[in-house]
Enzyme design. Structure first.
Site, mmCIF file in Angstrom:
data_model
loop_
_atom_site.group_PDB
_atom_site.id
_atom_site.type_symbol
_atom_site.label_atom_id
_atom_site.label_comp_id
_atom_site.label_asym_id
_atom_site.label_seq_id
_atom_site.Cartn_x
_atom_site.Cartn_y
_atom_site.Cartn_z
ATOM 1 N N ASN A 203 -6.343 -5.144 -5.992
ATOM 2 C CA ASN A 203 -7.323 -4.184 -5.546
ATOM 3 C C ASN A 203 -6.985 -2.991 -4.584
ATOM 4 O O ASN A 203 -7.843 -2.150 -5.159
ATOM 5 C CB ASN A 203 -7.953 -4.735 -3.996
ATOM 6 C CG ASN A 203 -8.053 -4.068 -3.032
ATOM 7 O OD1 ASN A 203 -9.507 -4.187 -3.370
ATOM 8 N ND2 ASN A 203 -7.394 -3.224 -2.161
ATOM 9 N N THR B 61 -16.428 2.143 2.655
ATOM 10 C CA THR B 61 -15.060 1.336 3.076
ATOM 11 C C THR B 61 -14.784 3.203 2.770
ATOM 12 O O THR B 61 -15.607 4.011 2.946
ATOM 13 C CB THR B 61 -14.203 1.184 2.096
ATOM 14 O OG1 THR B 61 -14.478 1.434 0.504
ATOM 15 C CG2 THR B 61 -14.685 -0.329 1.956
ATOM 16 N N TYR C 117 -12.999 6.525 -13.708
ATOM 17 C CA TYR C 117 -13.322 5.348 -12.661
ATOM 18 C C TYR C 117 -13.823 4.154 -13.898
ATOM 19 O O TYR C 117 -13.890 3.215 -13.759
ATOM 20 C CB TYR C 117 -14.114 5.549 -11.673
ATOM 21 C CG TYR C 117 -14.262 4.664 -10.537
ATOM 22 C CD1 TYR C 117 -13.128 4.142 -9.761
ATOM 23 C CD2 TYR C 117 -15.337 3.964 -10.556
ATOM 24 C CE1 TYR C 117 -12.812 3.512 -8.737
ATOM 25 C CE2 TYR C 117 -15.248 2.888 -9.501
ATOM 26 C CZ TYR C 117 -14.083 2.430 -8.606
ATOM 27 O OH TYR C 117 -14.105 1.032 -8.187
ATOM 28 N N ASP D 60 4.028 3.133 -4.025
ATOM 29 C CA ASP D 60 2.911 3.332 -5.266
ATOM 30 C C ASP D 60 3.177 2.611 -6.555
ATOM 31 O O ASP D 60 4.013 1.618 -7.198
ATOM 32 C CB ASP D 60 3.645 5.261 -5.761
ATOM 33 C CG ASP D 60 2.642 4.966 -6.742
ATOM 34 O OD1 ASP D 60 1.562 4.230 -7.226
ATOM 35 O OD2 ASP D 60 2.634 5.822 -7.273
ATOM 36 N N VAL D 61 2.063 1.502 -6.668
ATOM 37 C CA VAL D 61 1.570 0.165 -7.488
ATOM 38 C C VAL D 61 1.737 0.489 -8.819
ATOM 39 O O VAL D 61 1.383 -0.127 -10.027
ATOM 40 C CB VAL D 61 0.668 -0.731 -6.817
ATOM 41 C CG1 VAL D 61 0.388 -2.077 -5.897
ATOM 42 C CG2 VAL D 61 -1.150 0.056 -6.789
ATOM 43 N N ASP E 18 1.126 -1.100 -0.260
ATOM 44 C CA ASP E 18 0.049 0.409 -0.235
ATOM 45 C C ASP E 18 0.674 0.873 0.088
ATOM 46 O O ASP E 18 2.044 0.597 0.255
ATOM 47 C CB ASP E 18 -1.046 0.416 1.297
ATOM 48 C CG ASP E 18 -2.483 0.737 1.121
ATOM 49 O OD1 ASP E 18 -3.046 0.299 1.025
ATOM 50 O OD2 ASP E 18 -1.883 1.862 0.740
ATOM 51 N N LYS F 99 -11.708 0.856 -15.200
ATOM 52 C CA LYS F 99 -12.733 -1.057 -14.075
ATOM 53 C C LYS F 99 -13.447 -1.044 -15.561
ATOM 54 O O LYS F 99 -13.230 -2.587 -15.732
ATOM 55 C CB LYS F 99 -14.023 -0.002 -13.338
ATOM 56 C CG LYS F 99 -13.122 0.275 -11.508
ATOM 57 C CD LYS F 99 -12.505 -0.434 -11.302
ATOM 58 C CE LYS F 99 -11.585 0.191 -10.229
ATOM 59 N NZ LYS F 99 -10.207 -0.734 -10.071
HETATM 60 N N1 LIG Z 1 -15.480 0.552 -1.631
HETATM 61 C C1 LIG Z 1 -16.937 0.308 -2.924
HETATM 62 O O1 LIG Z 1 -18.221 0.574 -2.376
HETATM 63 C C2 LIG Z 1 -16.402 -0.439 -4.270
HETATM 64 C C3 LIG Z 1 -16.952 -0.957 -5.093
HETATM 65 C C4 LIG Z 1 -16.839 -1.357 -6.577
HETATM 66 C C5 LIG Z 1 -14.667 -0.803 -6.718
HETATM 67 N N2 LIG Z 1 -14.361 -0.615 -5.048
HETATM 68 C C6 LIG Z 1 -12.890 -1.008 -6.190
HETATM 69 O O2 LIG Z 1 -11.935 -1.949 -4.896
HETATM 70 C C7 LIG Z 1 -10.850 -1.510 -4.145
HETATM 71 C C8 LIG Z 1 -10.696 -1.555 -2.945
HETATM 72 O O3 LIG Z 1 -11.276 0.269 -2.700
HETATM 73 P P1 LIG Z 1 -11.904 0.568 -1.139
HETATM 74 O O4 LIG Z 1 -13.473 0.531 -1.259
HETATM 75 O O5 LIG Z 1 -11.348 -0.577 0.104
HETATM 76 O O6 LIG Z 1 -10.993 2.277 -1.121
HETATM 77 P P2 LIG Z 1 -9.978 2.277 0.032
HETATM 78 O O7 LIG Z 1 -9.518 3.548 -0.148
HETATM 79 O O8 LIG Z 1 -10.424 2.047 1.101
HETATM 80 O O9 LIG Z 1 -8.792 1.671 0.234
HETATM 81 C C9 LIG Z 1 -7.921 1.725 -1.023
HETATM 82 C C10 LIG Z 1 -6.193 1.277 -0.769
HETATM 83 O O10 LIG Z 1 -5.732 1.354 -2.330
HETATM 84 C C11 LIG Z 1 -4.634 2.254 -1.736
HETATM 85 N N3 LIG Z 1 -3.751 2.665 -3.054
HETATM 86 C C12 LIG Z 1 -4.480 4.290 -3.350
HETATM 87 N N4 LIG Z 1 -3.574 3.751 -4.346
HETATM 88 C C13 LIG Z 1 -2.497 3.798 -4.389
HETATM 89 C C14 LIG Z 1 -1.514 3.287 -4.439
HETATM 90 N N5 LIG Z 1 -0.843 4.015 -6.521
HETATM 91 N N6 LIG Z 1 -0.469 2.029 -4.776
HETATM 92 C C15 LIG Z 1 -0.385 1.760 -3.629
HETATM 93 N N7 LIG Z 1 -1.234 1.628 -2.831
HETATM 94 C C16 LIG Z 1 -2.716 2.139 -2.902
HETATM 95 C C17 LIG Z 1 -4.608 3.081 -0.381
HETATM 96 O O11 LIG Z 1 -4.162 3.810 0.496
HETATM 97 C C18 LIG Z 1 -5.722 2.360 0.099
HETATM 98 O O12 LIG Z 1 -4.983 1.585 1.180
HETATM 99 C C19 LIG Z 1 -10.539 -0.100 -5.738
HETATM 100 O O13 LIG Z 1 -10.022 -0.885 -6.703
HETATM 101 C C20 LIG Z 1 -11.887 0.128 -6.139
HETATM 102 O O14 LIG Z 1 -12.221 1.193 -6.749
HETATM 103 C C21 LIG Z 1 -14.518 -0.465 -4.056
#
Ligand SMILES: NC(=O)c1ccc[n+]([C@@H]2O[C@H](COP(=O)([O-])OP(=O)(O)OC[C@H]3O[C@@H](n4cnc5c(N)ncnc54)[C@H](O)[C@@H]3O)[C@@H](O)[C@H]2O)c1
Length: 257
Positions: A96, A200, A165, A69-70, A43, A169
């Site tokens: 993720n 989240t 976005y 940073d991924v 992360d 996706k």
């Molecule tokens: N929460 C939802 O409702 C939802 C719905 C559909 C899809 N998603 C997807 O699920 C995944 C996780 O989202 P979430 O809801 O847990 O969000 P979140 O913001 O709680 O978690 C995302 C994590 O990714 C990390 N991150 C962001 N950019 C980064 C980078 N460049 N390098 C490394 N780490 C990085 C952040 O620090 C964070 O810990 C995402 O891909 C999001 O698009 C979430």
């Protein structure tokens, strides 16, 4: 329960989860650890990573953390080389890490900088991490990759003005299919989860946003991150050994509308 463990158990396996410092990535790490896997978490946020690591350790599993940073191609290559060298062969990768839409507007107004950032973090990182992990999985003829897309990977970003976005996706969905086809003959299964709205950091702290999402979701509610634990275990374990290129919506009925 021997049958349960034979199908869903992950003992002696190494799972890498990106974006594991909060939200869904954290919950995925916990679920994989509960099933017996040792976990590598990546992360950009070191504080979040440490919290996730502490809980995984409390479950009795090994955990290794990388702050990175991924979207940084060179850093990703270095991390995966180190994992294979010092931790062990990767059995499971969960792509993720992701960000929400920074710019909410129409495409003709979309700033290039925001667009590139969205592509780099939400799409290119999936390619970078998958490419590195597949080098080893391909030789071993064994592996699972689970990409976290979104309901916005299946339909346009519409009422949220989430065009960037949704573009990333949607691309993750077809990258999943492409990789699944290429690597199915090599015993590597690659699938995607398209979550609906889960509570989240990604926007759901805002009560107005939550109400809007609830009103667009047939189940009439948003979900807790823990409601994805079963799906991740299914796709990470031998339960899904004949499944590849599947795109699973977990969305309270959203994309069925
Ligand atoms: N929460 C939802 O409702 C939802 C719905 C559909 C899809 N998603 C997807 O699920 C995944 C996780 O989202 P979430 O809801 O847990 O969000 P979140 O913001 O709680 O978690 C995302 C994590 O990714 C990390 N991150 C962001 N950019 C980064 C980078 N460049 N390098 C490394 N780490 C990085 C952040 O620090 C964070 O810990 C995402 O891909 C999001 O698009 C979430």
């Amino acid at each position: 329960m021997p049958l349960f463990n034979d199908i869903f158990g992950l003992s002696h396996q190494v799972a890498v989860v990106t974006g594991a410092g909060s939200g869904l990535g954290r919950i995925f790490s916990y679920a994989l650890a509960e099933a017996g896997a040792d976990i590598v978490i990546i992360d950009i946020n070191p504080t979040g990573l440490e919290e996730t690591a502490a809980h995984v350790r409390s479950l009795g599993r090994q955990v290794h953390s990388f702050t990175a940073d991924v979207a940084d191609e060179g850093k990703v290559a270095a991390i995966f080389a180190e994992i294979e060298r010092n931790i062990g062969p990767v059995d499971i990768l969960v792509n993720n890490a992701g960000i929400g839409e920074a710019f909410r507007g129409m495409i003709h107004e979309y700033p290039t900088e925001d667009w590139q950032r969205m592509l780099n973090i939400n799409l290119n990182s999936v390619f970078y991490c998958s490419r590195e992990v597949l080098k080893g999985m391909h030789l071993r003829r064994k592996g699972k990759i689970i990409n976290i897309s979104s309901i916005w990977g299946l339909v346009g970003g519409g009422f949220l003005n989430a065009g960037g976005y949704a573009t990333t996706k949607g691309a993750v969905v077809n990258l999943t299919r492409e990789m699944a086809l290429e690597y199915a003959p090599h015993n590597i299964q690659i699938n995607a989860i398209c979550p609906g709205f889960h509570r989240t950091g990604l926007g759901t702290n805002d009560p107005d946003f939550v109400r809007l999402m609830e009103s667009h979701t047939p189940a009439g509610r948003i979900a807790e991150p823990s409601e994805l634990q079963g799906t991740i275990l299914y796709l990470a374990s031998s339960a899904s050994d004949f499944m590849s290129g599947s795109i699973i919506a977990v969305d309270g009925g959203f994309v069925a509308q």
